[in-house]
Design a protein around this motif. Structure first.
Motif, short mmCIF file in Angstrom:
data_model
loop_
_atom_site.label_atom_id
_atom_site.label_comp_id
_atom_site.label_asym_id
_atom_site.label_seq_id
_atom_site.Cartn_x
_atom_site.Cartn_y
_atom_site.Cartn_z
N ALA A 137 1.87 -7.55 -43.75
CA ALA A 137 0.42 -7.56 -43.92
C ALA A 137 0.06 -7.22 -45.37
O ALA A 137 0.76 -6.48 -46.04
CB ALA A 137 -0.23 -6.57 -42.97
N GLU A 138 -1.06 -7.76 -45.81
CA GLU A 138 -1.51 -7.53 -47.17
C GLU A 138 -2.14 -6.15 -47.30
O GLU A 138 -2.86 -5.69 -46.41
CB GLU A 138 -2.53 -8.61 -47.54
N LEU A 139 -1.87 -5.49 -48.41
CA LEU A 139 -2.43 -4.16 -48.66
C LEU A 139 -3.94 -4.23 -48.79
O LEU A 139 -4.49 -5.20 -49.32
CB LEU A 139 -1.85 -3.56 -49.95
N LEU A 140 -4.60 -3.19 -48.30
CA LEU A 140 -6.04 -3.07 -48.44
C LEU A 140 -6.38 -2.54 -49.83
O LEU A 140 -5.63 -1.76 -50.40
CB LEU A 140 -6.60 -2.13 -47.38
N GLU A 193 -3.71 10.73 -48.41
CA GLU A 193 -2.81 11.46 -49.31
C GLU A 193 -1.94 10.45 -50.02
O GLU A 193 -0.97 9.93 -49.44
CB GLU A 193 -1.97 12.47 -48.54
N GLY A 194 -2.30 10.14 -51.24
CA GLY A 194 -1.56 9.13 -52.00
C GLY A 194 -1.71 7.78 -51.33
O GLY A 194 -2.81 7.28 -51.14
N HIS A 195 -0.57 7.18 -50.94
CA HIS A 195 -0.58 5.88 -50.27
C HIS A 195 -0.35 6.02 -48.78
O HIS A 195 0.22 5.13 -48.15
CB HIS A 195 0.51 4.98 -50.87
N ILE A 245 1.24 8.09 -41.95
CA ILE A 245 1.37 6.64 -41.78
C ILE A 245 1.20 5.95 -43.13
O ILE A 245 0.22 6.18 -43.84
CB ILE A 245 0.32 6.09 -40.79
N THR A 246 2.15 5.12 -43.46
CA THR A 246 2.10 4.26 -44.62
C THR A 246 3.09 3.13 -44.39
O THR A 246 3.93 3.22 -43.48
CB THR A 246 2.43 5.01 -45.93
N THR A 247 2.98 2.10 -45.15
CA THR A 247 3.97 1.04 -45.09
C THR A 247 4.83 1.18 -46.33
O THR A 247 4.46 0.73 -47.42
CB THR A 247 3.31 -0.35 -44.99
N GLY A 297 1.90 1.02 -49.72
CA GLY A 297 0.48 1.27 -49.51
C GLY A 297 0.08 1.13 -48.07
O GLY A 297 0.89 1.29 -47.16
N LEU A 298 -1.20 0.80 -47.87
CA LEU A 298 -1.80 0.78 -46.54
C LEU A 298 -2.38 -0.59 -46.19
O LEU A 298 -3.43 -0.97 -46.69
CB LEU A 298 -2.91 1.84 -46.47
#
Length: 93
Positions: A2-5, A23-25, A70-72, A77-78
């Motif tokens: 999925a594409e980052l927001l 918190e950060g990414h 949770i992060t990818t 990122g997210l």
């Protein structure tokens, strides 16, 4: 993948979640479960949801508290699935 927001959309989505922080990414939330057994039970409840989405959070337990991050990692990122997972975890708690 999925594409980052964009940062603004990430901030908006975090604001729409109950109790999650950016918190950060990553998005992070602590769940108090009353005791260690309750904390372990929440982690066990998260496992099938994470597997269903094929999206696995970082989890830590400190007695009664479960911290969910949770992060990818692979994307740095997210993307939208991170927020779907957060919503489904909230529904468990």
């Amino acid at each position: 993948m999925a594409e980052l927001l964009e940062r603004g959309e990430v901030e908006q989505r975090v604001d729409e979640l109950d109790g999650w922080d950016l918190e950060g990414h990553a998005i992070v939330k602590q769940f108090k479960r009353g005791d260690f057994s309750g904390a372990v039970a929440l982690v066990n409840a998260i496992e099938p949801v994470a597997n269903d989405l094929n999206h696995h959070p970082d989890l830590s337990i400190s007695w009664e508290t479960v911290t969910v991050m949770i992060t990818t990692h692979s994307a740095g990122g997210l993307p939208p699935p991170d927020f779907e997972l957060a919503t489904r975890i909230d529904a468990l708690a």
